[in-house]
Design a protein around this motif. Sequence first.
Motif, PDB file in Angstrom:
ATOM      1  N   VAL A  87       0.818  -1.207   0.000  1.00 30.72           N
ATOM      2  CA  VAL A  87       0.000   0.000   0.000  1.00 30.72           C
ATOM      3  C   VAL A  87       0.856   1.264   0.000  1.00 30.72           C
ATOM      4  O   VAL A  87       0.323   2.361  -0.114  1.00 30.72           O
ATOM      5  CB  VAL A  87      -0.996   0.019   1.184  1.00 30.72           C
ATOM      6  N   GLY A  88       2.161   1.121   0.132  1.00 33.03           N
ATOM      7  CA  GLY A  88       3.054   2.272   0.105  1.00 33.03           C
ATOM      8  C   GLY A  88       3.029   3.071   1.386  1.00 33.03           C
ATOM      9  O   GLY A  88       2.150   2.904   2.236  1.00 33.03           O
ATOM     10  N   ASP A  89       3.999   3.956   1.517  1.00 33.45           N
ATOM     11  CA  ASP A  89       4.109   4.788   2.718  1.00 33.45           C
ATOM     12  C   ASP A  89       2.892   5.688   2.898  1.00 33.45           C
ATOM     13  O   ASP A  89       2.376   5.832   4.005  1.00 33.45           O
ATOM     14  CB  ASP A  89       5.377   5.646   2.661  1.00 33.45           C
ATOM     15  N   GLU A  90       2.440   6.303   1.813  1.00 25.56           N
ATOM     16  CA  GLU A  90       1.260   7.174   1.902  1.00 25.56           C
ATOM     17  C   GLU A  90       0.024   6.370   2.278  1.00 25.56           C
ATOM     18  O   GLU A  90      -0.815   6.839   3.041  1.00 25.56           O
ATOM     19  CB  GLU A  90       1.022   7.928   0.587  1.00 25.56           C
ATOM     20  N   GLY A  91      -0.095   5.180   1.722  1.00 26.26           N
ATOM     21  CA  GLY A  91      -1.230   4.317   2.052  1.00 26.26           C
ATOM     22  C   GLY A  91      -1.290   4.002   3.532  1.00 26.26           C
ATOM     23  O   GLY A  91      -2.358   4.018   4.146  1.00 26.26           O
ATOM     24  N   VAL A  92      -0.127   3.743   4.126  1.00 26.54           N
ATOM     25  CA  VAL A  92      -0.064   3.486   5.565  1.00 26.54           C
ATOM     26  C   VAL A  92      -0.489   4.734   6.332  1.00 26.54           C
ATOM     27  O   VAL A  92      -1.235   4.650   7.309  1.00 26.54           O
ATOM     28  CB  VAL A  92       1.353   3.033   5.980  1.00 26.54           C
ATOM     29  N   ARG A  93      -0.069   5.900   5.871  1.00 28.98           N
ATOM     30  CA  ARG A  93      -0.459   7.156   6.533  1.00 28.98           C
ATOM     31  C   ARG A  93      -1.976   7.368   6.444  1.00 28.98           C
ATOM     32  O   ARG A  93      -2.607   7.780   7.412  1.00 28.98           O
ATOM     33  CB  ARG A  93       0.278   8.337   5.921  1.00 28.98           C
TER      34      ARG A  93
END
Length: 86
Positions: free
Chosen positions: A70-76
């Motif tokens: 999900v990528g770093d932004e997805g985690v955020r």
Amino acid sequence: ATLTELELISCKLSSNEAIVIAEALKSNSILTGLEFYSNREIGEDGALALAEMLKVNTTLTKLGLSGCIVGDEGVRYLAAALRVNT
């Protein structure tokens, strides 16, 4: 019998499919568990849609994303949604 948990494990779901599922779950009042394990193509867009769903869906109590990219932004996005999901 009522379906309360759904497992979509290694289904090769795309971000578009995750978005469609998330949109449908915004009005969910029955499903309590959703497992997306090993759907590597969900991506940031899919994570954003899931996060937006979590902001309004208080019925879903378990969301499994192990093995999903999900990528770093997805985690955020997901972390921010969990802060407002009560």
